[in-house]
Design an enzyme around this catalytic site. Structure first.
Site, PDB file in Angstrom:
ATOM      1  N   GLU A   1      27.387   8.757  16.716  1.00  0.00           N
ATOM      2  CA  GLU A   1      28.017   7.509  17.116  1.00  0.00           C
ATOM      3  C   GLU A   1      29.093   7.150  16.104  1.00  0.00           C
ATOM      4  OE1 GLU A   1      27.169   2.804  18.139  1.00  0.00           O
ATOM      5  OE2 GLU A   1      25.508   4.234  18.271  1.00  0.00           O
TER       6      GLU A   1
ATOM      7  N   ASP B   1      35.943   7.808   6.985  1.00  0.00           N
ATOM      8  CA  ASP B   1      36.726   8.062   8.187  1.00  0.00           C
ATOM      9  C   ASP B   1      36.035   9.085   9.088  1.00  0.00           C
ATOM     10  OD1 ASP B   1      38.744   8.633  10.053  1.00  0.00           O
ATOM     11  OD2 ASP B   1      40.316   8.319   8.574  1.00  0.00           O
TER      12      ASP B   1
ATOM     13  N   ASP C   1      37.934  -0.700  17.663  1.00  0.00           N
ATOM     14  CA  ASP C   1      39.069  -1.591  17.457  1.00  0.00           C
ATOM     15  C   ASP C   1      40.145  -1.245  18.483  1.00  0.00           C
ATOM     16  OD1 ASP C   1      41.339  -2.969  16.561  1.00  0.00           O
ATOM     17  OD2 ASP C   1      40.728  -2.797  14.465  1.00  0.00           O
TER      18      ASP C   1
ATOM     19  N   THR D   1      25.590  -4.657  22.584  1.00  0.00           N
ATOM     20  CA  THR D   1      26.047  -4.745  21.202  1.00  0.00           C
ATOM     21  C   THR D   1      26.605  -6.143  20.971  1.00  0.00           C
ATOM     22  OG1 THR D   1      28.384  -4.131  21.457  1.00  0.00           O
ATOM     23  CG2 THR D   1      26.784  -2.323  21.402  1.00  0.00           C
TER      24      THR D   1
END
Length: 228
Positions: free
Chosen positions: A59, A111, A133, A207
């Site tokens: 994930e 990252d 995002d 979520t």
């Protein structure tokens, strides 16, 4: 560097200061549960876990950890690799993993590009990217994680026939993802009816980002792509 990353995929890594307890937990437990990408990945990712593992799920950007933790609790024989660069989110998830004694979760706090490149080829049985995002301003779209290079990274790591799942409440990012996956030769969209991409996956816990979207009048979309 621009060819490798195609922009920055996340902003601030540090928000509010951690409590002393959380800070101590991070120093003590993250080295134990975190992945050391300075070492080669094991040929079989199941060897990363101290319990009997059948398959591997990744994930990318697990945020508050609601989905990652729910899946790990519900699927003890699946090994979960969770990626999250934001310190507060990582500390929250790490606290739950340690307190509950979950043995089927490993973590990476930088990252996701680096993690995807580290994974062995065809080593992942399922990958999620949930409510990333959106970089909503068009001048920032180049910073969206979904792009040609990163889809190729996913495709290299995911076993043929397995799935990449993506969720967002931002229409432009849904369209963006559909277009990029349509144009990528190693992914096919599995939806057959409109309900297939308007309905969360089985066992979906929700979520906090989804809850925020619902409060603000936006609707989530749930896309499933098969690695061909």
């Amino acid at each position: 560097m621009a060819d490798r990353y195609e922009g920055s995929f996340f902003g601030r890594r540090i928000g509010k200061p951690l409590t002393p307890r959380r800070e101590a937990l991070m120093k003590r437990e993250l080295p134990r549960l975190g992945l050391d990408l300075g070492r080669p990945a094991p040929a079989d990712l199941r060897d990363l876990f101290e319990t009997d593992i059948r398959d591997i799920c990744v994930e990318v950007g697990f945020g508050g950890g609601e989905h990652l933790l729910h899946r790990a609790r519900s699927n003890p024989r699946t090994g979960f690799i969770g990626v999250e660069p934001f310190v507060g989110s990582m500390a929250k998830a790490l606290a739950a993993i340690v307190e509950e004694g979950l043995k089927n979760v490993r973590l990476y706090d930088d990252d996701a590009v680096t993690l995807l490149d580290w994974l062995p080829e065809a080593s992942v049985d399922l990958a999620y990217q949930l409510y990333p995002d959106p970089w909503p301003k068009s001048r920032h779209w180049k910073r969206r994680f979904i792009n040609r290079l990163n889809l190729s990274r996913y495709a290299r790591a995911i076993r043929p026939g397995c799935e990449f799942r993506f969720a967002s409440d931002i229409d432009t990012y849904i369209d963006w993802t559909l277009r990029h996956c349509r144009d990528h030769p190693q992914f096919e969209w599995t939806a057959e009816t409109a309900a297939d991409w308007k309905t969360p996956w089985e066992g979906w816990p929700g979520t906090r980002y989804e809850a925020k979207a619902i409060r603000e009048g936006r609707i989530g979309r749930y896309l499933t792509f098969r690695r061909v």
